[in-house]
Write a protein that holds these residues in place. Structure first.
Motif, short mmCIF file in Angstrom:
data_model
loop_
_atom_site.label_atom_id
_atom_site.label_comp_id
_atom_site.label_asym_id
_atom_site.label_seq_id
_atom_site.Cartn_x
_atom_site.Cartn_y
_atom_site.Cartn_z
N LEU A 100 0.85 -1.19 0.00
CA LEU A 100 0.00 0.00 0.00
C LEU A 100 0.89 1.24 0.00
O LEU A 100 1.82 1.34 0.80
CB LEU A 100 -0.90 -0.02 1.23
CG LEU A 100 -2.04 1.00 1.29
CD1 LEU A 100 -3.04 0.76 0.16
CD2 LEU A 100 -2.75 0.91 2.65
N ASP A 157 -1.86 5.35 -3.46
CA ASP A 157 -3.16 4.77 -3.15
C ASP A 157 -3.93 5.65 -2.17
O ASP A 157 -5.13 5.88 -2.32
CB ASP A 157 -3.00 3.37 -2.55
CG ASP A 157 -2.36 2.38 -3.50
OD1 ASP A 157 -2.65 2.43 -4.70
OD2 ASP A 157 -1.54 1.56 -3.02
N ARG A 189 -8.12 5.32 -2.88
CA ARG A 189 -8.36 4.12 -3.67
C ARG A 189 -9.23 3.11 -2.92
O ARG A 189 -9.04 2.86 -1.74
CB ARG A 189 -7.04 3.46 -4.06
CG ARG A 189 -7.22 2.27 -4.98
CD ARG A 189 -5.92 1.72 -5.50
NE ARG A 189 -6.14 0.53 -6.31
CZ ARG A 189 -5.18 -0.21 -6.84
NH1 ARG A 189 -3.90 0.14 -6.67
NH2 ARG A 189 -5.46 -1.29 -7.55
#
Length: 479
Positions: free
Chosen positions: A336, A340, A345
């Motif tokens: 991650l 993101d 996201r």
């Protein structure tokens, strides 16, 4: 699920050597061997407790190993007695086991006196202080009612793995009874420092080795005698510049998270940074706690002298665990990243949603570093009210490993996102997901990376997790 078998004796011959010219050693001994466990969880902090309890509730035979004498990790032994933001200003984001825990603690009177439940149900960037003893008691009760076998004062010191197949066969434990070997079908590393994963040979990123700097640690404290009618949260920082100008502190630390109300006259202090401390070095940990106790005395004197309502405060205790902000993070099936986070996201396999800002504490005492921290926290990496980002399942799975998961601070992320998800509510969501995934793996015979993530998400939803993604997938998100 299987039932625990009676312990037997088994000879385990290590590959270590003793008394050789190169200073290495050999250790051969016969130790007690145990089998019959579906899942062994290493570490009883917010991630490990959630993993063990949730897996046991699903029918697994679970052994939870914890090096201290209580569950809760940083919230109990670490005295970080305030849950980080669980809502985004419009709705609560954190559901499942973590929400059940907080709501039960509130009903039992273990949250801070006078706290508004909307602190975790709705408010934007609102912390929820609690009483450490209440957290310990609730996790004891939850573990016992779920049937988790808990071993306190016990550490994982080695792992028996099939390196080629990337399969964990068992772990070696150490406690007052000596060594024991425990065989199990699945394992969750919730140690924070990726201790089990590292013993297994999982590739890890280490702060200070794979990054240029190490985020500082803090030794938290409890104080009593606070007149809470006067000092309020970050207003305490208004008095810090004068104390710094007066030369009150040994180090010119501009960042003071502050003291939070956890009792009618009790406060939890998050203050005093331990810079350049490598949490993977025993010497650093030892020096750090001694330095932290010195800083705690300086902060007591600061509050007494400079902060209204604190003239009669007394220092009750420092924590028995250092507040470590980063050490190891595994290389997972997915990493991650800040991209993101900033994209807000949503992942089809997400096992939690979160909103906390990227909290990278200043790396040193310089003015430039404090300005970097302030700008990043307030502008660069802070989501707005009503927003959230997803935490995908893949960050819990060490890349290529069959029956091993991680949860909490050692999950797979970059440094920036780690600054958001390293906290107790996020760790608990990861723990619930890892424990649930382990049970699903046992039931279906599929490895950690091969389980049906649509089924995992639906199981988590059935147990209260807030997972709003409209699109689901049967496979995990990978790089």
């Amino acid at each position: 699920m299987t039932s625990a078998a009676a312990p037997s004796l088994q000879s385990l011959v290590g590959s270590k050597t003793y008394g050789h010219a190169d200073g290495s050693y050999r250790l051969d001994r016969t130790i007690r061997a145990e089998a019959g466990y579906d899942l062994v969880v290493a570490g009883g902090g917010p991630a490990g407790a959630a993993a063990a309890i949730c897996a046991a509730r699903l029918g697994a035979k679970v052994l939870l190993v914890e090096s201290t004498g209580c569950l809760g990790g940083m919230g109990s032994s670490g005295l970080v007695t305030a849950f980080d933001p669980m809502a985004n200003g419009e709705q609560g984001l954190v559901g499942g086991f973590m929400l059940e825990l907080v709501e039960t603690m509130y009903a039992r009177g273990f949250m801070s006196p006078g706290i508004d439940p909307n602190s975790w149900r709705k408010k934007f960037h609102s912390w929820s202080p609690f009483k450490a003893e209440g957290l310990k008691l609730m996790l004891d009760e939850f573990a016992l009612s779920a049937g988790v076998e808990v071993r306190f004062f016990t550490r994982v010191i080695d792992a028996d793995v099939d390196a080629q197949d990337r399969h964990v066969n068992g772990v070696v434990l150490s406690n007052v009874e000596g060594y024991s070997y425990v065989k199990a079908r699945t394992f969750v590393d919730a140690t924070g420092d990726a201790i089990l994963a590292n013993l297994c040979g999982v590739p890890c990123r280490e702060a200070g080795r794979d990054t240029p700097k190490i985020m500082p640690s803090t030794l938290a404290s409890l104080f009593t005698g606070v007149d809470w009618a006067v000092p309020r949260g970050y207003e305490q920082n208004d008095y810090l510049p004068q104390a710094l100008a007066d030369g009150h502190f040994t180090q010119y630390d501009r960042h003071l998270p502050g003291m939070s109300k956890v009792g009618h006259q009790v406060g939890y202090l998050n203050g005093g940074h331990l810079f350049n401390l490598n949490a993977l070095r025993c010497r650093d940990l030892s020096d750090g706690v001694m330095w932290g106790r010195k800083l705690a005395l300086e902060y007591m004197e600061f509050y007494r002298k400079y902060v209204p309502g604190c003239a009669k405060i007394e220092h009750v205790t420092t924590a028995s665990l250092l507040g470590i902000r980063e050490s190891r993070r595994i290389v997972g099936e997915y990493e991650l990243t800040l991209r993101d986070y900033l994209a807000r996201r949503e992942f089809p396999d997400q096992i939690g949603i979160f909103n906390k800002f990227v909290d990278i504490h200043p790396y040193d005492c310089s003015k430039e570093e404090y300005e970097r921290f302030s700008t990043e926290k307030d502008k660069t990496a802070r989501l707005k009210a009503g927003e959230w980002f997803g935490i995908p399942y893949g960050i819990l799975v060490p890349r290529g490993w069959k029956n091993l998961w991680v949860a909490g601070r050692c999950a797979s992320s970059d440094v920036s996102v780690h600054g958001s998800i390293r906290v107790q509510p996020a760790a608990s969501m990861m723990g619930q997901a890892a424990g649930t995934a382990a049970v699903q793996s046992l039931r279906t015979g599929r490895s950690a990376a091969e389980i049906d993530t649509e089924e995992l998400v639906n199981t988590l939803r059935a147990h209260g997790a807030n997972l709003p993604q409209k699109t689901l997938s049967r496979t995990l998100t990978t790089q």
